[in-house]
Design a protein around this motif. Sequence first.
Motif, short mmCIF file in Angstrom:
data_model
loop_
_atom_site.label_atom_id
_atom_site.label_comp_id
_atom_site.label_asym_id
_atom_site.label_seq_id
_atom_site.Cartn_x
_atom_site.Cartn_y
_atom_site.Cartn_z
N LEU A 188 0.85 -1.19 0.00
CA LEU A 188 0.00 0.00 0.00
C LEU A 188 0.88 1.24 0.00
N LYS A 189 0.46 2.26 -0.75
CA LYS A 189 1.17 3.52 -0.77
C LYS A 189 0.32 4.59 -0.10
N TYR A 190 0.96 5.36 0.80
CA TYR A 190 0.27 6.43 1.53
C TYR A 190 0.87 7.78 1.14
N GLU A 191 0.03 8.77 1.05
CA GLU A 191 0.47 10.09 0.60
C GLU A 191 1.51 10.71 1.53
N ASP A 192 1.38 10.47 2.83
CA ASP A 192 2.35 10.98 3.79
C ASP A 192 2.25 10.20 5.09
N VAL A 193 3.10 10.53 6.04
CA VAL A 193 3.15 9.81 7.32
C VAL A 193 1.84 9.95 8.08
N GLU A 194 1.24 11.13 8.02
CA GLU A 194 0.00 11.36 8.75
C GLU A 194 -1.13 10.46 8.23
N ILE A 195 -1.23 10.33 6.91
CA ILE A 195 -2.23 9.45 6.32
C ILE A 195 -1.95 8.01 6.70
N PHE A 196 -0.69 7.61 6.65
CA PHE A 196 -0.31 6.25 7.04
C PHE A 196 -0.76 5.94 8.46
N SER A 197 -0.46 6.84 9.40
CA SER A 197 -0.83 6.61 10.80
C SER A 197 -2.35 6.58 10.97
N ASP A 198 -3.04 7.47 10.27
CA ASP A 198 -4.49 7.54 10.40
C ASP A 198 -5.16 6.29 9.86
N PHE A 199 -4.69 5.81 8.72
CA PHE A 199 -5.31 4.66 8.08
C PHE A 199 -5.01 3.35 8.82
N THR A 200 -3.77 3.19 9.26
CA THR A 200 -3.36 1.92 9.86
C THR A 200 -3.49 1.88 11.38
N GLY A 201 -3.47 3.05 12.02
CA GLY A 201 -3.44 3.08 13.48
C GLY A 201 -2.05 2.86 14.05
N ILE A 202 -1.03 2.87 13.20
CA ILE A 202 0.36 2.67 13.63
C ILE A 202 0.98 4.02 13.97
N GLU A 203 1.55 4.12 15.16
CA GLU A 203 2.22 5.36 15.55
C GLU A 203 3.45 5.57 14.68
N CYS A 204 3.60 6.79 14.14
CA CYS A 204 4.68 7.04 13.20
C CYS A 204 4.99 8.53 13.16
N PHE A 205 6.27 8.87 12.99
CA PHE A 205 6.70 10.26 12.89
C PHE A 205 7.87 10.35 11.93
N SER A 206 7.91 11.44 11.17
CA SER A 206 9.05 11.72 10.30
C SER A 206 9.36 13.21 10.37
N GLY A 207 10.64 13.55 10.57
CA GLY A 207 11.02 14.95 10.64
C GLY A 207 12.39 15.10 11.26
N SER A 208 12.65 16.27 11.84
CA SER A 208 13.93 16.52 12.49
C SER A 208 13.88 16.07 13.95
N ILE A 209 15.05 16.00 14.58
CA ILE A 209 15.11 15.65 16.00
C ILE A 209 14.35 16.68 16.83
N VAL A 210 14.52 17.95 16.52
CA VAL A 210 13.84 19.01 17.27
C VAL A 210 12.33 18.88 17.12
N GLN A 211 11.87 18.62 15.92
CA GLN A 211 10.43 18.44 15.70
C GLN A 211 9.90 17.24 16.47
N ALA A 212 10.67 16.16 16.49
CA ALA A 212 10.25 14.96 17.23
C ALA A 212 10.13 15.26 18.72
N GLN A 213 11.08 15.99 19.26
CA GLN A 213 11.02 16.34 20.67
C GLN A 213 9.82 17.24 20.96
N THR A 214 9.53 18.15 20.04
CA THR A 214 8.35 19.01 20.19
C THR A 214 7.07 18.18 20.22
N GLU A 215 7.06 17.07 19.46
CA GLU A 215 5.90 16.19 19.43
C GLU A 215 5.84 15.26 20.64
N GLY A 216 6.83 15.35 21.53
CA GLY A 216 6.79 14.55 22.75
C GLY A 216 7.64 13.31 22.77
N TYR A 217 8.44 13.10 21.74
CA TYR A 217 9.33 11.93 21.72
C TYR A 217 10.58 12.25 22.54
#
Length: 206
Positions: free
Chosen positions: A94-123
């Motif tokens: 399956l091909k997903y348009e972006d990470v957000e669509i992938f997570s929404d469709f599958t229910g799998i937690e997923c993030f893509s970006g910079s280290i700073v952005q990941a930390q901002t998201e709570g990782y």
Amino acid sequence: MKKKAAILILGACAAAMLAGCDEKLDVNKNTIALQRGGKVLEAAVEDFSQDYYDAEELESYIQKTVDDYTADHGKNSVSVTESRVEDKKAYLTLKYEDVEIFSDFTGIECFSGSIVQAQTEGYAFDTDFYAVEDGAVSKETVSADEVLKEDDLKVFIVKENSDIVVPGKVVYVSAQGTGVSAKDTVTVEPKENDTDESILVYVLYK
């Protein structure tokens, strides 16, 4: 909305269901691949040896599932790019348009970006890491503090027991339950008694 590929794959195995084969993953294990530009490919590999599988009924189910989702999120948000049965195994990509669509469709937690952005998201990056060079993992672990100093690296974070492919060279990977099989590929190897519990995997690459 949880739509696991392991369920969907059974319905995608009829040839009439194919929606194009321009993109696929040549793998023999469940794999999640981040592409340059942000699209995500998800390959599922499942047993297809039982006589009681009803391909027609499940084909209808997956087609309706994809159609319902794309009606709300755009026709290119999710698509099937490969489906085949070979040696009593079924393969679906399956091909997903972006990470957000992938997570929404599958229910799998997923993030893509910079280290700073990941930390901002709570990782929190609160784990040990392995350094990786030319597809080989170091024998000693590296602390998160050391890894976070290299804030120019990109990070792909996935909570699922699937192999992970990134569009670059892996530099660090979280140590728990992981290995590296190629410069761009992380293998996820949970302990035998933890097979039902997904591991949160951090892959840092350049």
